[in-house]
Write a protein that holds these residues in place. Structure first.
Motif, short mmCIF file in Angstrom:
data_model
loop_
_atom_site.label_atom_id
_atom_site.label_comp_id
_atom_site.label_asym_id
_atom_site.label_seq_id
_atom_site.Cartn_x
_atom_site.Cartn_y
_atom_site.Cartn_z
N GLY B 18 0.80 -1.23 0.00
CA GLY B 18 0.00 0.00 0.00
C GLY B 18 0.82 1.27 0.00
N ALA B 19 2.11 1.15 0.28
CA ALA B 19 2.96 2.35 0.41
C ALA B 19 2.95 3.20 -0.86
N ALA B 20 3.04 2.54 -2.01
CA ALA B 20 3.09 3.28 -3.27
C ALA B 20 1.79 4.05 -3.50
N PHE B 21 0.66 3.41 -3.20
CA PHE B 21 -0.62 4.09 -3.36
C PHE B 21 -0.72 5.30 -2.42
N VAL B 22 -0.31 5.10 -1.18
CA VAL B 22 -0.36 6.19 -0.20
C VAL B 22 0.52 7.36 -0.66
N ALA B 24 1.34 8.18 -3.74
CA ALA B 24 0.71 8.86 -4.87
C ALA B 24 -0.48 9.70 -4.40
N TRP B 25 -1.27 9.13 -3.49
CA TRP B 25 -2.47 9.81 -3.02
C TRP B 25 -2.13 11.06 -2.22
N SER B 26 -1.03 11.00 -1.47
CA SER B 26 -0.72 12.06 -0.51
C SER B 26 0.14 13.19 -1.07
N GLU B 110 -6.59 18.57 -5.69
CA GLU B 110 -7.37 17.40 -6.12
C GLU B 110 -6.96 16.96 -7.52
N ARG B 113 -3.69 15.15 -7.37
CA ARG B 113 -3.86 13.79 -6.85
C ARG B 113 -4.34 12.85 -7.93
N ARG B 114 -5.36 13.28 -8.67
CA ARG B 114 -5.89 12.43 -9.74
C ARG B 114 -4.84 12.16 -10.80
N ALA B 116 -1.56 12.09 -10.39
CA ALA B 116 -0.55 11.18 -9.86
C ALA B 116 -1.06 9.75 -9.86
N LEU B 117 -2.33 9.56 -9.50
CA LEU B 117 -2.91 8.22 -9.48
C LEU B 117 -3.03 7.67 -10.91
#
Lengths: 151, 151
Positions: B18-22, B24-26, B110, B113-114, B116-117
DNA sequence: TATTGTTATACTCTATAACTATA
DNA sequence: TATAGTTATAGAGTATAACAATA
Protein backbone atom coordinates in the motif's frame (compact mmCIF):
# COMPACT_ATOMS: atom_id res chain seq x y z
CA UNK A 1 -20.92 2.74 -18.51
CA UNK A 2 -18.51 3.99 -21.18
CA UNK A 3 -14.78 4.29 -20.62
CA UNK A 4 -13.72 7.90 -20.14
CA UNK A 5 -10.71 9.42 -21.89
CA UNK A 6 -7.30 8.64 -20.40
CA UNK A 7 -8.73 6.79 -17.40
CA UNK A 8 -9.67 10.02 -15.70
CA UNK A 9 -12.76 8.42 -14.25
CA UNK A 10 -10.73 5.59 -12.70
CA UNK A 11 -8.26 8.03 -11.13
CA UNK A 12 -11.12 10.11 -9.78
CA UNK A 13 -12.68 7.06 -8.15
CA UNK A 14 -9.33 6.02 -6.66
CA UNK A 15 -8.86 9.52 -5.26
CA UNK A 16 -12.25 9.39 -3.59
CA UNK A 17 -12.42 5.87 -2.22
CA UNK A 18 -8.70 5.73 -1.40
CA UNK A 19 -9.02 8.18 1.50
CA UNK A 20 -10.09 5.53 4.01
CA UNK A 21 -7.18 3.27 3.10
CA UNK A 22 -4.71 6.13 3.35
CA UNK A 23 -6.09 7.09 6.76
CA UNK A 24 -5.74 3.54 8.07
CA UNK A 25 -2.27 3.11 6.58
CA UNK A 26 -0.97 6.44 7.89
CA UNK A 27 -2.20 6.24 11.47
CA UNK A 28 0.28 6.53 14.35
CA UNK A 29 -0.46 5.14 17.84
CA UNK A 30 -1.22 7.86 20.36
CA UNK A 31 1.64 7.06 22.72
CA UNK A 32 4.11 7.32 19.83
CA UNK A 33 2.79 10.60 18.48
CA UNK A 34 2.97 11.99 22.00
CA UNK A 35 6.64 11.13 22.30
CA UNK A 36 7.84 11.84 18.75
CA UNK A 37 7.05 14.57 16.26
CA UNK A 38 6.00 13.53 12.75
CA UNK A 39 9.32 14.84 11.44
CA UNK A 40 11.31 12.75 13.89
CA UNK A 41 9.32 9.69 12.86
CA UNK A 42 10.06 10.37 9.20
CA UNK A 43 13.78 10.50 9.98
CA UNK A 44 13.55 7.24 11.90
CA UNK A 45 11.81 5.52 8.98
CA UNK A 46 14.43 6.85 6.56
CA UNK A 47 17.24 5.54 8.78
CA UNK A 48 15.57 2.15 8.96
CA UNK A 49 15.21 1.98 5.19
CA UNK A 50 18.85 3.00 4.65
CA UNK A 51 20.32 0.82 7.39
CA UNK A 52 23.13 3.35 7.79
CA UNK A 53 23.10 6.90 6.49
CA UNK A 54 24.99 10.17 6.70
CA UNK A 55 23.24 13.44 7.44
CA UNK A 56 23.41 14.60 3.83
CA UNK A 57 22.03 11.29 2.57
CA UNK A 58 19.12 11.62 5.00
CA UNK A 59 18.58 15.22 3.92
CA UNK A 60 18.38 14.05 0.30
CA UNK A 61 15.97 11.19 0.92
CA UNK A 62 13.75 13.38 3.13
CA UNK A 63 13.88 16.41 0.84
CA UNK A 64 15.10 18.42 3.84
CA UNK A 65 18.19 20.47 4.62
CA UNK A 66 21.23 19.09 6.45
CA UNK A 67 20.80 21.65 9.22
CA UNK A 68 17.25 20.46 9.86
CA UNK A 69 18.38 16.83 9.87
CA UNK A 70 21.09 17.66 12.40
CA UNK A 71 18.53 19.14 14.82
CA UNK A 72 16.15 16.23 14.41
CA UNK A 73 18.96 13.74 14.94
CA UNK A 74 20.09 15.65 18.05
CA UNK A 75 16.73 14.92 19.63
CA UNK A 76 16.51 11.34 18.37
CA UNK A 77 19.96 10.67 19.85
CA UNK A 78 18.94 12.27 23.14
CA UNK A 79 15.81 10.09 23.19
CA UNK A 80 17.92 7.01 22.50
CA UNK A 81 16.31 6.10 19.17
CA UNK A 82 19.42 6.47 16.99
CA UNK A 83 23.19 6.70 17.46
CA UNK A 84 25.82 8.68 15.56
CA UNK A 85 29.47 7.91 14.92
CA UNK A 86 32.27 9.42 12.84
CA UNK A 87 32.94 7.85 9.44
CA UNK A 88 36.10 5.76 9.45
CA UNK A 89 37.28 6.61 5.92
CA UNK A 90 36.11 10.22 5.80
CA UNK A 91 36.18 11.66 9.29
CA UNK A 92 33.97 14.59 8.30
CA UNK A 93 30.80 12.49 7.98
CA UNK A 94 28.52 11.31 10.78
CA UNK A 95 27.01 7.88 10.24
CA UNK A 96 23.56 7.41 11.76
CA UNK A 97 21.91 4.08 12.62
CA UNK A 98 18.99 2.82 14.71
CA UNK A 99 19.41 1.71 18.30
CA UNK A 100 17.50 -1.31 19.59
CA UNK A 101 14.99 1.09 21.14
CA UNK A 102 14.52 2.87 17.82
CA UNK A 103 13.99 -0.40 16.00
CA UNK A 104 11.47 -1.51 18.63
CA UNK A 105 9.58 1.76 18.20
CA UNK A 106 9.34 1.28 14.44
CA UNK A 107 8.20 -2.26 15.03
CA UNK A 108 5.32 -0.98 17.11
CA UNK A 109 4.43 1.48 14.35
CA UNK A 110 4.34 -1.35 11.82
CA UNK A 111 2.19 -3.52 14.08
CA UNK A 112 -0.22 -0.63 14.62
CA UNK A 113 -0.53 -0.19 10.86
CA UNK A 114 -1.26 -3.86 10.29
CA UNK A 115 -3.84 -3.85 13.08
CA UNK A 116 -5.61 -0.80 11.64
CA UNK A 117 -5.72 -2.36 8.17
CA UNK A 118 -6.89 -5.69 9.55
CA UNK A 119 -9.72 -4.04 11.45
CA UNK A 120 -11.36 -2.89 8.21
CA UNK A 121 -10.35 -5.91 6.13
CA UNK A 122 -11.91 -8.45 8.47
CA UNK A 123 -15.32 -6.99 7.54
CA UNK A 124 -14.66 -7.42 3.81
CA UNK A 125 -15.58 -10.52 1.80
CA UNK A 126 -12.74 -12.82 0.81
CA UNK A 127 -13.20 -11.75 -2.82
CA UNK A 128 -12.99 -8.05 -1.92
CA UNK A 129 -9.84 -8.59 0.15
CA UNK A 130 -8.34 -10.50 -2.75
CA UNK A 131 -9.20 -7.69 -5.17
CA UNK A 132 -7.69 -5.06 -2.88
CA UNK A 133 -4.42 -6.90 -2.37
CA UNK A 134 -4.14 -7.72 -6.06
CA UNK A 135 -4.89 -4.12 -7.06
CA UNK A 136 -2.45 -2.61 -4.58
CA UNK A 137 0.34 -4.94 -5.71
CA UNK A 138 -0.31 -4.04 -9.34
CA UNK A 139 -0.33 -0.33 -8.49
CA UNK A 140 2.96 -0.69 -6.64
CA UNK A 141 4.55 -2.52 -9.57
CA UNK A 142 3.27 0.06 -12.06
CA UNK A 143 4.66 2.90 -9.92
CA UNK A 144 8.07 1.26 -9.70
CA UNK A 145 8.15 0.63 -13.44
CA UNK A 146 7.13 4.20 -14.15
CA UNK A 147 9.93 5.51 -11.96
CA UNK A 148 12.46 3.26 -13.67
CA UNK A 149 11.29 4.27 -17.15
CA UNK A 150 11.37 7.95 -16.35
CA UNK A 151 14.99 7.71 -15.17
CA UNK B 1 -0.99 -21.23 0.54
CA UNK B 2 -3.04 -21.57 3.74
CA UNK B 3 -5.04 -18.73 5.24
CA UNK B 4 -3.31 -17.28 8.31
CA UNK B 5 -5.15 -16.62 11.56
CA UNK B 6 -7.21 -13.44 11.75
CA UNK B 7 -6.14 -12.25 8.29
CA UNK B 8 -2.79 -11.11 9.60
CA UNK B 9 -1.14 -12.13 6.38
CA UNK B 10 -3.56 -10.04 4.32
CA UNK B 11 -3.01 -6.98 6.53
CA UNK B 12 0.72 -7.44 6.29
CA UNK B 13 0.58 -7.53 2.50
CA UNK B 14 -1.65 -4.44 2.42
CA UNK B 15 0.80 -2.61 4.69
CA UNK B 16 3.69 -3.44 2.36
CA UNK B 17 2.20 -2.93 -1.09
CA UNK B 18 0.00 0.00 0.00
CA UNK B 19 2.96 2.35 0.41
CA UNK B 20 3.09 3.28 -3.27
CA UNK B 21 -0.62 4.09 -3.36
CA UNK B 22 -0.36 6.19 -0.20
CA UNK B 23 2.60 8.09 -1.65
CA UNK B 24 0.71 8.86 -4.87
CA UNK B 25 -2.47 9.81 -3.02
CA UNK B 26 -0.72 12.06 -0.51
CA UNK B 27 1.50 14.05 -2.86
CA UNK B 28 1.28 17.86 -2.92
CA UNK B 29 2.38 19.93 -5.94
CA UNK B 30 5.64 21.76 -5.34
CA UNK B 31 4.27 25.24 -5.83
CA UNK B 32 1.57 24.56 -3.21
CA UNK B 33 3.91 23.10 -0.60
CA UNK B 34 6.15 26.12 -1.07
CA UNK B 35 3.32 28.51 -0.30
CA UNK B 36 1.45 26.57 2.38
CA UNK B 37 2.60 24.46 5.31
CA UNK B 38 1.16 20.97 5.69
CA UNK B 39 -0.78 22.16 8.75
CA UNK B 40 -2.33 25.05 6.86
CA UNK B 41 -3.36 22.65 4.10
CA UNK B 42 -4.99 20.35 6.65
CA UNK B 43 -7.02 23.27 7.99
CA UNK B 44 -8.06 24.22 4.47
CA UNK B 45 -9.24 20.68 3.74
CA UNK B 46 -11.17 20.59 7.02
CA UNK B 47 -12.87 23.89 6.20
CA UNK B 48 -13.81 22.60 2.75
CA UNK B 49 -15.30 19.43 4.22
CA UNK B 50 -17.28 21.38 6.82
CA UNK B 51 -18.45 24.15 4.51
CA UNK B 52 -18.53 26.49 7.47
CA UNK B 53 -16.87 25.90 10.82
CA UNK B 54 -16.00 27.62 14.08
CA UNK B 55 -12.51 27.51 15.54
CA UNK B 56 -13.47 24.93 18.16
CA UNK B 57 -15.15 22.70 15.55
CA UNK B 58 -11.99 22.83 13.46
CA UNK B 59 -9.87 22.07 16.50
CA UNK B 60 -12.01 19.00 17.17
CA UNK B 61 -11.93 17.66 13.62
CA UNK B 62 -8.17 18.26 13.35
CA UNK B 63 -7.38 16.92 16.82
CA UNK B 64 -5.64 20.24 17.53
CA UNK B 65 -6.08 23.01 20.07
CA UNK B 66 -8.16 26.14 19.50
CA UNK B 67 -5.12 28.32 20.05
CA UNK B 68 -3.21 26.50 17.30
CA UNK B 69 -6.18 26.78 14.96
CA UNK B 70 -6.37 30.50 15.60
CA UNK B 71 -2.73 30.98 14.55
CA UNK B 72 -3.13 28.85 11.44
CA UNK B 73 -6.28 30.71 10.46
CA UNK B 74 -4.53 34.05 11.01
CA UNK B 75 -2.09 33.11 8.26
CA UNK B 76 -4.70 31.57 5.98
CA UNK B 77 -6.75 34.77 6.24
CA UNK B 78 -3.67 36.88 5.53
CA UNK B 79 -2.95 34.73 2.47
CA UNK B 80 -6.55 35.13 1.29
CA UNK B 81 -7.49 31.45 1.42
CA UNK B 82 -10.22 31.72 4.07
CA UNK B 83 -12.36 34.43 5.64
CA UNK B 84 -13.69 34.83 9.18
CA UNK B 85 -16.82 36.50 10.45
CA UNK B 86 -18.64 36.78 13.78
CA UNK B 87 -21.48 34.37 14.40
CA UNK B 88 -24.88 36.07 14.14
CA UNK B 89 -26.64 34.12 16.91
CA UNK B 90 -23.68 33.69 19.25
CA UNK B 91 -21.38 36.65 18.85
CA UNK B 92 -18.51 34.87 20.62
CA UNK B 93 -17.85 32.45 17.76
CA UNK B 94 -15.87 33.11 14.59
CA UNK B 95 -17.24 31.34 11.53
CA UNK B 96 -14.60 30.34 8.96
CA UNK B 97 -15.20 29.57 5.28
CA UNK B 98 -13.18 29.25 2.08
CA UNK B 99 -12.60 32.17 -0.25
CA UNK B 100 -12.69 31.61 -4.01
CA UNK B 101 -8.89 31.57 -3.96
CA UNK B 102 -8.87 28.91 -1.25
CA UNK B 103 -11.35 26.77 -3.16
CA UNK B 104 -9.25 27.10 -6.32
CA UNK B 105 -6.18 26.00 -4.42
CA UNK B 106 -7.91 22.86 -3.14
CA UNK B 107 -9.11 22.19 -6.65
CA UNK B 108 -5.53 22.17 -7.87
CA UNK B 109 -4.60 19.79 -5.06
CA UNK B 110 -7.37 17.40 -6.12
CA UNK B 111 -6.34 17.56 -9.78
CA UNK B 112 -2.74 16.85 -8.81
CA UNK B 113 -3.86 13.79 -6.85
CA UNK B 114 -5.89 12.43 -9.74
CA UNK B 115 -3.00 12.99 -12.13
CA UNK B 116 -0.55 11.18 -9.86
CA UNK B 117 -2.91 8.22 -9.48
CA UNK B 118 -3.63 8.14 -13.20
CA UNK B 119 0.08 8.07 -14.02
CA UNK B 120 0.49 4.69 -12.31
CA UNK B 121 -2.93 3.31 -13.23
CA UNK B 122 -2.48 3.82 -16.97
CA UNK B 123 0.29 1.17 -16.85
CA UNK B 124 -2.01 -1.35 -15.14
CA UNK B 125 -4.18 -3.86 -16.99
CA UNK B 126 -7.90 -3.16 -17.11
CA UNK B 127 -8.48 -6.13 -14.77
CA UNK B 128 -5.94 -4.83 -12.24
CA UNK B 129 -7.46 -1.35 -12.29
CA UNK B 130 -10.87 -2.90 -11.78
CA UNK B 131 -9.60 -4.96 -8.83
CA UNK B 132 -7.98 -1.91 -7.22
CA UNK B 133 -11.08 0.27 -7.50
CA UNK B 134 -13.33 -2.51 -6.28
CA UNK B 135 -11.03 -3.30 -3.35
CA UNK B 136 -10.65 0.33 -2.29
CA UNK B 137 -14.41 0.89 -2.40
CA UNK B 138 -14.97 -2.21 -0.26
CA UNK B 139 -12.30 -1.09 2.20
CA UNK B 140 -13.90 2.34 2.44
CA UNK B 141 -17.33 0.81 3.08
CA UNK B 142 -15.95 -1.57 5.71
CA UNK B 143 -14.20 1.31 7.50
CA UNK B 144 -17.38 3.39 7.56
CA UNK B 145 -19.42 0.44 8.86
CA UNK B 146 -16.82 -0.25 11.53
CA UNK B 147 -16.93 3.35 12.69
CA UNK B 148 -20.72 3.30 12.83
CA UNK B 149 -20.82 -0.01 14.74
CA UNK B 150 -18.27 1.14 17.26
CA UNK B 151 -20.33 4.24 18.08
C1' DT C 1 -20.20 31.57 36.28
C1' DA C 2 -19.28 29.05 31.86
C1' DT C 3 -17.84 29.24 27.16
C1' DT C 4 -15.45 30.99 22.77
C1' DG C 5 -11.72 32.69 20.99
C1' DT C 6 -7.44 35.12 21.43
C1' DT C 7 -2.92 36.39 23.36
C1' DA C 8 1.52 35.25 26.15
C1' DT C 9 5.09 32.12 26.53
C1' DA C 10 8.00 28.25 25.62
C1' DC C 11 9.65 24.53 22.83
C1' DT C 12 10.08 22.28 18.26
C1' DC C 13 10.53 22.43 13.04
C1' DT C 14 12.49 24.52 9.00
C1' DA C 15 15.17 27.55 6.26
C1' DT C 16 19.33 30.78 5.34
C1' DA C 17 23.73 32.02 6.43
C1' DA C 18 28.00 31.77 8.95
C1' DC C 19 31.26 28.72 10.93
C1' DT C 20 34.41 24.43 12.11
C1' DA C 21 36.83 20.42 10.88
C1' DT C 22 38.43 17.54 7.40
C1' DA C 23 39.71 16.53 2.61
C1' DT D 1 39.57 25.42 -1.91
C1' DA D 2 35.81 22.43 -1.51
C1' DT D 3 32.87 19.52 1.29
C1' DA D 4 30.26 17.53 5.67
C1' DG D 5 28.30 18.80 9.40
C1' DT D 6 27.10 22.02 12.94
C1' DT D 7 25.67 26.40 15.08
C1' DA D 8 23.23 31.14 14.90
C1' DT D 9 19.18 33.28 13.93
C1' DA D 10 14.46 34.01 12.46
C1' DG D 11 9.70 32.65 11.14
C1' DA D 12 6.11 29.13 11.77
C1' DG D 13 3.59 25.10 14.33
C1' DT D 14 1.84 23.45 18.78
C1' DA D 15 1.09 23.07 23.60
C1' DT D 16 -0.20 25.31 28.39
C1' DA D 17 -1.90 29.03 30.78
C1' DA D 18 -3.87 33.54 31.28
C1' DC D 19 -7.14 36.73 29.39
C1' DA D 20 -11.22 39.26 26.92
C1' DA D 21 -15.81 39.25 25.26
C1' DT D 22 -20.13 37.16 25.28
C1' DA D 23 -23.64 34.00 27.05
Amino acid sequence: MAATPHGEEAASRAARSGAAFVAAWSGVPDDLSERLSASQLRVLVAVERAGEATASQLALSLDALPSSVTRLCDRLVAAGHIERSRGEEDRRVQVVRLTAAGAALLDRLERHRRTALQRAMRDMSEADREALLHGLAAFSAASADGDATRR
